[in-house]
Design a protein around this motif. Structure first.
Motif, mmCIF file in Angstrom:
data_model
loop_
_atom_site.group_PDB
_atom_site.id
_atom_site.type_symbol
_atom_site.label_atom_id
_atom_site.label_comp_id
_atom_site.label_asym_id
_atom_site.label_seq_id
_atom_site.Cartn_x
_atom_site.Cartn_y
_atom_site.Cartn_z
ATOM 1 N N ASP A 1 35.149 42.621 52.656
ATOM 2 C CA ASP A 1 35.377 41.186 52.762
ATOM 3 C C ASP A 1 34.726 40.443 51.593
ATOM 4 O O ASP A 1 35.290 39.496 51.059
ATOM 5 N N CYS A 2 33.558 40.872 51.203
ATOM 6 C CA CYS A 2 32.848 40.257 50.083
ATOM 7 C C CYS A 2 33.649 40.446 48.795
ATOM 8 O O CYS A 2 33.772 39.524 47.989
ATOM 9 N N LEU A 3 34.208 41.612 48.623
ATOM 10 C CA LEU A 3 35.019 41.903 47.453
ATOM 11 C C LEU A 3 36.241 40.993 47.387
ATOM 12 O O LEU A 3 36.549 40.415 46.348
ATOM 13 N N VAL A 4 36.918 40.835 48.488
ATOM 14 C CA VAL A 4 38.100 39.972 48.539
ATOM 15 C C VAL A 4 37.702 38.532 48.227
ATOM 16 O O VAL A 4 38.375 37.845 47.458
ATOM 17 N N TYR B 1 39.989 34.042 40.880
ATOM 18 C CA TYR B 1 41.324 33.508 40.601
ATOM 19 C C TYR B 1 41.364 31.983 40.773
ATOM 20 O O TYR B 1 42.027 31.297 40.005
ATOM 21 N N ALA B 2 40.657 31.475 41.759
ATOM 22 C CA ALA B 2 40.628 30.023 41.973
ATOM 23 C C ALA B 2 39.964 29.321 40.792
ATOM 24 O O ALA B 2 40.432 28.265 40.340
ATOM 25 N N SER B 3 38.889 29.896 40.265
ATOM 26 C CA SER B 3 38.219 29.268 39.110
ATOM 27 C C SER B 3 39.120 29.329 37.878
ATOM 28 O O SER B 3 39.148 28.381 37.085
ATOM 29 N N ASN B 4 39.872 30.401 37.715
ATOM 30 C CA ASN B 4 40.822 30.478 36.591
ATOM 31 C C ASN B 4 41.895 29.411 36.718
ATOM 32 O O ASN B 4 42.266 28.768 35.739
ATOM 33 N N LEU B 5 42.405 29.222 37.932
ATOM 34 C CA LEU B 5 43.423 28.194 38.147
ATOM 35 C C LEU B 5 42.866 26.800 37.885
ATOM 36 O O LEU B 5 43.551 25.947 37.315
#
Length: 121
Positions: free
Chosen positions: A98-101, A108-112
């Motif tokens: 779960d931590c990995l996900v 990905y959110a920070s990249n977006l």
């Protein structure tokens, strides 16, 4: 393969089919880049299966891979799976998946967010 159904409040399970690991030639995850629970197991014929979730599909593939390495040591092909989730020795591995996900979602959110703040010329 186990069939599951519920009768009133009681859970029922029935073994429908059995396979031997030594007869398994390949596990095909179908799409490594999407979150889908479908996969194929290649024996003397191909079985199309659906796991409970994508996470359980990966857990099943990791388990088969470990059993194969421990007991059979044969060349078991595992294709169309994301290697970072399939291998325990990867940098992304942890005891709690779960931590990995969550880390990947944040990445990905920070990249977006960065891309959305870039001015368009």
């Amino acid at each position: 393969m186990v069939k599951h159904w519920r009768v009133d409040r009681e859970e029922k399970y029935e073994v429908v089919e059995k396979w031997f690991l030594k007869d398994l030639d390949m596990i095909d995850g179908k799409e490594a880049d999407t979150d889908n629970p479908y996969f194929d197991m290649h024996f003397h014929k191909v079985y199309n299966l659906e796991a409970y979730s994508c996470a359980s599909k990966y857990t099943f593939a990791r388990t088969l891979n470990k059993l194969n390495a421990m007991y059979l040591k044969k060349d078991l092909k595992i294709v169309n799976f994301d290697d970072t989730y399939l291998n325990d020795d990867s940098i992304w591995s942890s005891s709690s998946r779960d931590c990995l996900v969550l880390m990947r979602v944040c990445f990905y959110a920070s990249n977006l967010l960065c891309l959305s703040l870039c001015p368009l010329s």
